[in-house]
Scaffold this motif. Sequence first.
Motif, mmCIF file in Angstrom:
data_model
loop_
_atom_site.group_PDB
_atom_site.id
_atom_site.type_symbol
_atom_site.label_atom_id
_atom_site.label_comp_id
_atom_site.label_asym_id
_atom_site.label_seq_id
_atom_site.Cartn_x
_atom_site.Cartn_y
_atom_site.Cartn_z
ATOM 1 N N GLU A 16 0.864 -1.193 0.000
ATOM 2 C CA GLU A 16 0.000 0.000 0.000
ATOM 3 C C GLU A 16 0.893 1.234 0.000
ATOM 4 N N SER B 265 -0.628 4.534 -0.133
ATOM 5 C CA SER B 265 -1.554 5.667 0.029
ATOM 6 C C SER B 265 -0.794 6.866 0.575
ATOM 7 N N ASN C 78 -7.689 8.918 -0.726
ATOM 8 C CA ASN C 78 -7.909 7.551 -1.223
ATOM 9 C C ASN C 78 -6.820 6.585 -0.799
ATOM 10 N N ARG C 79 -7.067 5.309 -1.169
ATOM 11 C CA ARG C 79 -6.058 4.284 -0.975
ATOM 12 C C ARG C 79 -5.433 3.927 -2.311
ATOM 13 N N VAL C 80 -4.138 3.689 -2.299
ATOM 14 C CA VAL C 80 -3.448 3.260 -3.519
ATOM 15 C C VAL C 80 -2.564 2.063 -3.176
ATOM 16 N N LYS D 16 -6.180 2.051 -7.417
ATOM 17 C CA LYS D 16 -6.570 3.184 -6.573
ATOM 18 C C LYS D 16 -8.041 3.041 -6.234
ATOM 19 N N ARG E 18 -9.722 9.920 3.614
ATOM 20 C CA ARG E 18 -8.774 8.974 4.217
ATOM 21 C C ARG E 18 -8.059 9.554 5.434
#
Length: 389
Positions: A31, A33, A38-40, A55, A62
């Motif tokens: 991860e 992020s 957001n999360r990436v 993504k 977040r």
Amino acid sequence: MGYRILETDDIPGYLRERGHWDDVSDIRVREVSDGNMNRVFLASSADGTRSLAVKQALPWVRVAGPSWPMSPDRADAEARAYDQVAKVAPDKIPAIHGYDPENHALVMEDMSDLEVLRTRLNEGEPYGPHTSARIGEFVAQFSFATSDFGMPSAERKALIAASVSPELCKITEDVVLSEPYSEHEHNHWHEGLADLAASFRADTRLRTEVADLRHTFMTSAQALLHGDLHTGSVMVGEREGAHVVRVFDPEFSFVGPVGYDLGLYWANTLVSEERARALGTLSDHGDQLRLSWEAFETEFRRLWPTRVDTFFDDAYLDRFLRRVWTESLGYAGTEIIRRIIGFAHLTDLTTLPDPVPASRRALAIGRELIVRRDELDTSNAVRAVVQPT
Ligand code: SR1
Ligand code: MG
């Protein structure tokens, strides 16, 4: 199956389900992020020859967590923006391999061989000769194509209807274009800036000018925009000997005033200049507003003969570009101010040994850009505001 929040361990199975990767045993995931929203995740093969980024929009902001709910539909706006840019400037965005509206997730090119522009600048590197020119061209190509100059009227009306993004626009209307000028729990600042924060809240001239820019943001439907074009939304690097610039993260995309995109970029270049001045690493920072504007104007004028509605004549082009210039300066001012006394601050300043002197200078510049935007008619006039006396 419905929307599910993806965790690191879910990514190999997810990529197989979506048809991006057959051999799940070959996938390593981490991860990465980093942004506010957001999360990436980055997925790569064991031998490192293949990689993809995933993504996903979460149902909240977040960095704030579930206490600040936010519809993950913002990923739809991002996918829509990428679709439009891909038609006219595919070399300036990451390759998009697929969008999954059910899970609000994009599968896209892994750009980890490139570097976030802000990170590079914070490390003391210069912009280099091409970065801001590519950004100016990006804004021109994207905005021209999605304006009434580049798109037939009925198609554009459909784009405007499809691109309405009330929740994300409201964030900007609040955290950028009003909260910093009022008492609000989101606002915070270094104690050495408390007097300026108070004086901005009491500054009726400034507040009225920001109200004007805010109303323009709410009502001017010139073109589809990126919506959050700061130096953390740009990746730069070298690939096969060529300088590469990629704009990413257009989740705040909406149909609005073109100057909003240019203004955000300008603000971030001006703040990077203040950091470099404070650390004695100043190089090409002071050229970037001019370079991006010149590239924007040149590209917009180059595209102009291709316009679909020829009632807009050459004299109107001059008037339109002047309006974009003036509004860009105003939005640059609002972006500088909100990044110092609003909710989301910039590492350019917060990581300085003493952020106060550079932040005070930046705040003063931000105010000048807003209240004097009509008279600052050239990049030299802006330089005179920015340059220490
Ligand atoms: C609650 S969101 C605050 C900021 O983060 C995003 O990156 C946008 O710049 C937004 O204004
Ligand atoms: Mg972002």
